[in-house]
Write a protein that holds these residues in place. Structure first.
Motif, mmCIF file in Angstrom:
data_model
loop_
_atom_site.group_PDB
_atom_site.id
_atom_site.type_symbol
_atom_site.label_atom_id
_atom_site.label_comp_id
_atom_site.label_asym_id
_atom_site.label_seq_id
_atom_site.Cartn_x
_atom_site.Cartn_y
_atom_site.Cartn_z
ATOM 1 N N ALA A 22 1.009 -0.905 0.057
ATOM 2 C CA ALA A 22 0.212 -0.321 0.299
ATOM 3 C C ALA A 22 1.077 1.346 0.093
ATOM 4 N N PHE A 23 1.929 1.620 0.872
ATOM 5 C CA PHE A 23 2.712 2.548 1.018
ATOM 6 C C PHE A 23 3.707 3.114 -0.170
ATOM 7 N N TYR A 24 4.618 1.311 -1.205
ATOM 8 C CA TYR A 24 5.026 1.795 -2.275
ATOM 9 C C TYR A 24 4.732 1.429 -3.530
ATOM 10 N N PHE A 25 3.956 0.445 -3.510
ATOM 11 C CA PHE A 25 3.065 -0.278 -4.711
ATOM 12 C C PHE A 25 1.851 0.458 -5.083
ATOM 13 N N TYR A 149 9.134 13.398 2.179
ATOM 14 C CA TYR A 149 7.856 13.510 2.711
ATOM 15 C C TYR A 149 7.881 13.592 3.456
ATOM 16 N N VAL A 150 8.084 11.939 4.059
ATOM 17 C CA VAL A 150 6.897 11.750 5.217
ATOM 18 C C VAL A 150 7.523 12.212 6.590
ATOM 19 N N SER A 156 0.710 12.144 10.862
ATOM 20 C CA SER A 156 -0.694 12.483 9.967
ATOM 21 C C SER A 156 -0.103 10.901 9.036
ATOM 22 N N GLN A 157 1.159 10.047 9.656
ATOM 23 C CA GLN A 157 0.578 9.382 8.820
ATOM 24 C C GLN A 157 0.682 7.308 9.434
ATOM 25 N N GLU A 158 -0.628 7.132 8.386
ATOM 26 C CA GLU A 158 -0.747 5.445 9.479
ATOM 27 C C GLU A 158 0.169 4.384 9.297
ATOM 28 N N ASN A 159 0.121 4.558 7.878
ATOM 29 C CA ASN A 159 1.302 3.277 8.073
ATOM 30 C C ASN A 159 2.258 3.240 7.897
#
Length: 330
Positions: A22-25, A149-150, A156-159
């Protein structure tokens, strides 16, 4: 500081594969039916990629998944995590792709996460055209350097892979500045404690972060003291697990004077002065520099070896062209 990126990536991809995709692809993730189990086929991939000439890499995985389009057949995801620039990387992706197809006769989707520090190295395909025949593999990549950027937006990043990416990037940028790394690791640790995640998830992710962001023993102890104070102000108590993680990851190797004296005085002098641990750490650094990341069995062998055997391996290292040549005892 010598960083080990191999082992933590293996662990986190196995435990959190849907989040990884989900995060990278995200486009591939959106086409997979995650309500059905996905199956790792590591032993099968190992049998197909046993050739030493195919080169070293951080990680490769083969995963069986089902798509959402109703097609009954399963699809194989061939995943590579590559940590350094390699002129033969695209060709290796091609070789693995057709070997997997030849073995299973099923569609194979190859993709790669590039975690090296070269922003411009972005291989995305391999092939040729000859005499009217075209052979081509194009594969999607994710470039770790694009995920900076993360870091300012982690809250705010849940992954989970936002945190893993941040740890990896911060480890790279602080390789020569242990004090900056301690500050960065402390901020990520506090952020983990503030997450509304279950206990095991937090411990698992700390394990990965701890593995990636190695600190010298004195600074690691300072970090642990901060964790103690943090836990006293909250209802969460992870320190006992975190201490165990530190031992498992080898964070405390070279404790006391071993590593420092081994590095400053050299392997021979370290052995003569009884600094077996420092000598083991120095030999580990030398092996990583020449042969790349060391497997867990090799790390354990170095940690457990007596001084005379370390001395023999150090002599072998001078002219060795492989790990087997280093560890021969004849």
């Amino acid at each position: 500081m010598s960083d080990d990126y191999d082992s933590p990536w293996k662990e986190v991809v196995m435990h959190h594969f849907p989040e990884f995709m989900a995060f990278y692809f995200p486009q591939a993730h959106a086409q997979i039916d995650w309500s059905l189990p996905h199956v790792f086929l590591d032993q099968e991939l190992a049998a197909l990629s046993a050739d030493a000439e195919l080169g070293k890499r951080l990680l490769d995985k083969l995963v069986s998944v089902r798509k959402l389009d109703g097609d009954e057949q399963w699809v194989l995801v061939h995943l590579e995590v590559q940590g350094w620039r390699d002129a033969d990387f695209a060709e290796r992706m091609f070789i693995y792709n057709y070997r997997v197809y030849d073995r299973y006769r099923r569609p194979v989707a190859s993709m790669a996460l590039l975690t090296d520090e070269n922003r411009h190295w972005r291989p995305t395909g391999f092939g040729w055209q000859q005499l009217g025949c075209t052979m081509q593999l194009d594969f999607p990549i994710a470039k770790m350097q694009d995920y900076g950027y993360v870091i300012p937006d982690l809250a705010s990043q849940e992954n989970a892979f936002a945190l893993v990416s941040a740890a990896h990037l911060l480890a790279q940028s602080t390789r020569n500045d242990a004090h900056r790394r301690r500050i960065a690791k402390w901020k990520l640790t506090k952020m983990l404690y503030e997450r509304d995640w279950d206990r095991q998830r937090i411990i698992d992710l700390y394990r990965v972060m701890d593995w990636i962001m190695y600190l010298p023993p004195a600074l690691e102890q300072r970090l642990r003291s901060g964790i103690v104070q943090l836990e006293r102000r909250s209802d969460m108590t992870y320190l006992s697990s975190i201490e165990r993680i530190g031992m498992e990851n080898g964070i405390k190797k070279g404790m006391e004077q071993g590593l420092q004296q081994g590095l400053e005085q050299g392997l021979e002098q370290g052995l003569e002065q009884g600094q077996r641990r420092g000598s083991a750490d120095l030999l580990s650094l030398m092996l990583r520099a020449r042969f790349g990341p060391l497997s867990l069995p090799v790390q354990i062998m170095l940690e457990d070896a007596p001084a005379d055997l370390l001395n023999q391996w150090a002599k072998n290292f001078v002219h060795a062209d492989s790990l087997d040549a280093v560890f021969r005892t004849e």
